[in-house]
Motif scaffolding. Structure first.
Motif, mmCIF file in Angstrom:
data_model
loop_
_atom_site.group_PDB
_atom_site.id
_atom_site.type_symbol
_atom_site.label_atom_id
_atom_site.label_comp_id
_atom_site.label_asym_id
_atom_site.label_seq_id
_atom_site.Cartn_x
_atom_site.Cartn_y
_atom_site.Cartn_z
ATOM 1 N N LYS A 157 0.842 -1.196 0.000
ATOM 2 C CA LYS A 157 0.000 0.000 0.000
ATOM 3 C C LYS A 157 0.878 1.247 0.000
ATOM 4 C CE LYS A 157 -2.177 0.832 3.882
ATOM 5 N NZ LYS A 157 -3.174 0.802 4.969
ATOM 6 N N TRP A 158 1.874 1.275 0.882
ATOM 7 C CA TRP A 158 2.695 2.474 1.038
ATOM 8 C C TRP A 158 3.589 2.726 -0.170
ATOM 9 C CZ3 TRP A 158 4.295 -0.089 6.206
ATOM 10 C CH2 TRP A 158 3.246 0.034 7.137
ATOM 11 N N ASN A 500 1.358 12.613 -3.785
ATOM 12 C CA ASN A 500 2.579 11.808 -3.750
ATOM 13 C C ASN A 500 2.199 10.329 -3.768
ATOM 14 O OD1 ASN A 500 2.440 10.805 -0.826
ATOM 15 N ND2 ASN A 500 2.401 13.025 -0.524
ATOM 16 N N ASN A 501 3.141 9.490 -4.182
ATOM 17 C CA ASN A 501 2.840 8.071 -4.364
ATOM 18 C C ASN A 501 2.393 7.407 -3.067
ATOM 19 O OD1 ASN A 501 5.493 8.455 -3.412
ATOM 20 N ND2 ASN A 501 6.160 6.468 -4.160
ATOM 21 N N TYR A 502 2.938 7.834 -1.923
ATOM 22 C CA TYR A 502 2.528 7.256 -0.637
ATOM 23 C C TYR A 502 1.051 7.547 -0.366
ATOM 24 C CZ TYR A 502 1.579 7.477 4.378
ATOM 25 O OH TYR A 502 0.985 7.370 5.604
ATOM 26 N N LYS A 503 0.660 8.796 -0.514
ATOM 27 C CA LYS A 503 -0.698 9.201 -0.156
ATOM 28 C C LYS A 503 -1.739 8.512 -1.031
ATOM 29 C CE LYS A 503 -0.960 12.225 2.418
ATOM 30 N NZ LYS A 503 -1.017 12.379 3.879
ATOM 31 N N VAL A 504 -1.474 8.439 -2.343
ATOM 32 C CA VAL A 504 -2.429 7.841 -3.262
ATOM 33 C C VAL A 504 -2.607 6.356 -2.963
ATOM 34 C CG1 VAL A 504 -2.887 7.307 -5.685
ATOM 35 C CG2 VAL A 504 -1.979 9.541 -5.051
ATOM 36 N N PHE A 509 -9.921 5.615 -0.141
ATOM 37 C CA PHE A 509 -10.786 6.340 -1.070
ATOM 38 C C PHE A 509 -10.014 6.964 -2.228
ATOM 39 C CE2 PHE A 509 -10.139 8.742 2.894
ATOM 40 C CZ PHE A 509 -9.331 9.774 2.439
ATOM 41 N N LEU A 510 -8.673 6.808 -2.245
ATOM 42 C CA LEU A 510 -7.874 7.348 -3.347
ATOM 43 C C LEU A 510 -7.320 6.266 -4.266
ATOM 44 C CD1 LEU A 510 -5.777 10.130 -1.536
ATOM 45 C CD2 LEU A 510 -7.862 10.393 -2.891
#
Length: 585
Positions: A157-158, A500-504, A509-510
């Motif tokens: 995920k991260w 950023n790739n981490y947040k997405v 919900f992203l």
């Protein structure tokens, strides 16, 4: 026989005892541990002494940034080769991508382990072993010590964009049980687990895919010692607030298994002690911590690394621009911060120049979260004075190796995102306006996003809708209204967000958001370019909190030197580097 295993974890690039952001010597650093361990070996010739690392060694501080830029000649492999007997992987090892890991580990000549990640392509499957047995000759015959290592499955995920289709990850308990059995069959007398996973009694950590499962893994019968990590906690230590009769703080054990978790950024050195009889049976075992500040260093010893230190300094001192206002994050979890906004402005500026973005012809919404907001202690804040900005300052402003992913979302998803940020606040009536900055049971600052191109209001009389993990915990809503350029945002309205790739990959919900553009360029490189071009911006105050009133919160005492023109007062100094402040909303 006496066996001592020294352990580090979550060093995050804190190698040389020097604060590169402040330009002054500091009391902690991995090289202090190296010097201590070498002296210990000389003074205890009858003991078997090994040294291990439990992951998140390569990423985080300025040495890590230097090595990521100078990947053909990184500085850290030589120290690893000289200091450790075996190292494991942490989740942040994957942040720079698998090609970097491959290049790096080709320069490491000690065993690198991970037992629950299968590398599907390339040479990392050969460079990183599932487990190992270290055989040591003793007067009673060979002693065989097995090692294994696991990392949370959440790396998928991260670091989704680095790992999807490239690795396969197994649940940690499953891998530990299987690998430990294999080591036993191979004749291991003792088995040590490098667990890049913390200690937690929460229900969602006890399931197969839980994130912090050290307590569960201590129940595997063949495990004789564990090094914990990931959550930046200390064990054994009175700060470990878990009520379980199987915990023995005096002996540093759980379920009679010795365990250590030596904090973060070389703050502590872990020590596992084993006493064995002539038949290699375990007589006693314990875990303990040594504070890095209590360890004496040697200027003569550090001279061996002076050249490396000077190389890092030279790289960091490069001027990239200037700031006419101080940039600090002492209050970034309470009111919008210029130190946070500058990164938001930089990625919007980057996005505006892309053809793929221009074709969409949609509004671009910038956001950012403050990474350094005290999670790792009173010194874990950004505090940059007026004047020139260097490479070191841009690392201070955005220390992670995240890359840019521009996504398309609608107003409905945007509102959920804002509800997630609103959940970082306590409900009205609590003693503190903001929740704990702890990743395990609080709401860390890096998950509190401020959207600088919107105007929105949170009603804190309502319960939180989300946990810090972005999982929904109630049907409540705190978002009263959200406007873009003065007009209420509709659910079906579309926006582009340079994320950023981490947040997405992190927020549920992203994960299905349409990706308009994915860049290999790091956000920090974009920030450097933005600052070099002297792009200015106006400070924005997008967030309103209600009900109005006075609210208290705790942050670093040094924040009291940045109160001018802010609705914040210093209330009480706690005497430990922290203070209570009051904000008027």
């Amino acid at each position: 026989m006496k066996l001592t295993i020294f352990a580090t974890t979550d060093v995050h690039g804190a190698i040389y005892p020097f604060n590169y952001f402040k330009g002054e010597k500091k009391e902690t650093g991995l090289l202090k541990f190296k010097y201590y361990i070498e002296n210990y070996k000389k003074n205890h010739p009858d003991e078997i002494v090994l040294t291990v690392d439990n992951g998140d060694l390569l990423q985080g501080d300025v040495w890590s940034e230097y090595d990521s830029v100078h990947r053909d000649a990184p500085l850290l492999p030589a120290i690893i080769n000289d200091m450790y007997d075996v190292i494991g992987l942490g989740n942040h090892e994957f942040n720079f991508g698998l090609p970097f890991l491959s290049d790096f580990y080709k320069q490491v000549n000690i065993p690198v382990l991970n037992s629950n990640v299968d590398f599907l392509h390339g040479d990392l499957g050969n460079l990183i072993k599932k487990s190992m047995i270290k055989t040591i000759d003793t007067k009673f015959g060979p002693l065989k010590i097995g090692f294994l290592s696991v990392v949370p499955t959440q790396i998928m995920k991260w670091d989704k964009f680095n790992l999807t289709g490239r690795v396969k990850v197994s649940p940690m308990p499953e891998a530990v049980t299987k690998t430990a059995e294999d080591l036993k069959r191979q004749g291991a007398d003792l088995i040590i687990l490098l667990s890049h996973s913390g200690m937690s009694a929460k229900e969602d950590d006890q399931v197969a895919l839980g994130e912090n499962q050290a307590m569960r893994m201590a129940l595997v019968t063949s495990i004789d010692g564990i090094v914990l990590g990931h959550t930046h906690d200390l064990f054994p230590h009175e700060s470990m607030m878990i009520d379980d009769e199987r915990l023995n703080m005096d002996e540093g054990t759980f379920n009679e298994v010795p365990m250590v978790q030596p904090g973060v950024s070389a703050s502590h050195l872990g020590v596992l002690k084993f006493d064995l009889d002539e038949d290699k049976r375990l007589k006693s075992a314990s875990g303990q911590l040594i504070s890095g500040e209590s360890i004496e260093d040697s200027d003569d010893y550090l001279l061996n690394y002076e050249h490396d230190h000077e190389q890092v300094l030279s790289y960091l001192e490069e001027t990239v621009g200037y700031t006419r206002e101080a940039l600090q994050t002492y209050f970034a979890r309470v009111i919008p911060s210029r130190a946070v906004q500058i990164v938001s402005e930089a990625v919007v500026w980057f996005a505006e120049g892309l053809e793929a973005v221009k074709k969409e012809n949609l509004p671009i919404l910038g956001f950012n979260s403050a990474i350094k907001t005290g999670r790792d202690g009173v010194k874990d804040f950004t505090d940059i004075p007026v004047g020139k900005l260097t490479v070191a300052d841009t690392i201070d402003l955005y220390k992670h190796a995240n890359t840019t992913v521009i996504i398309k979302i609608n107003g409905k998803v945007l509102k959920e995102w804002l509800e997630w940020s609103a959940s970082s606040f306590n409900q009205v009536g609590a003693s503190s306006l903001i929740k704990s900055n702890h990743s395990r049971d609080g709401f860390p600052g890096y998950n509190f996003d401020t959207f600088f191109d919107l105007d929105y209001t949170f009603d804190l009389s309502q319960p939180a809708r989300y946990h810090s993990s972005a999982h929904q915990i109630s049907d409540a809503r705190r978002l009263v209204e959200v406007k873009y350029k003065g007009i209420e945002v509709k659910d079906d309205e579309e926006f582009l967000v340079p994320a950023n790739n981490y947040k997405v990959a992190y927020a549920p919900f992203l994960r299905d958001a349409e990706i308009v553009y994915e860049s290999s360029k790091s956000i920090r490189d974009i920030l450097n370019d933005f600052i070099k071009r002297e792009k200015d911006f106006i400070d924005k105050q997008p967030m309103t909190l209600i009900p109005e009133g006075e609210y208290q919160f705790v942050t670093a005492t040094k924040g009291k030197y940045h109160l001018e023109n802010l609705p914040i007062n210093h209330v009480r100094d706690h005497g430990d580097g922290l203070s209570t402040f009051q904000v008027t909303l």
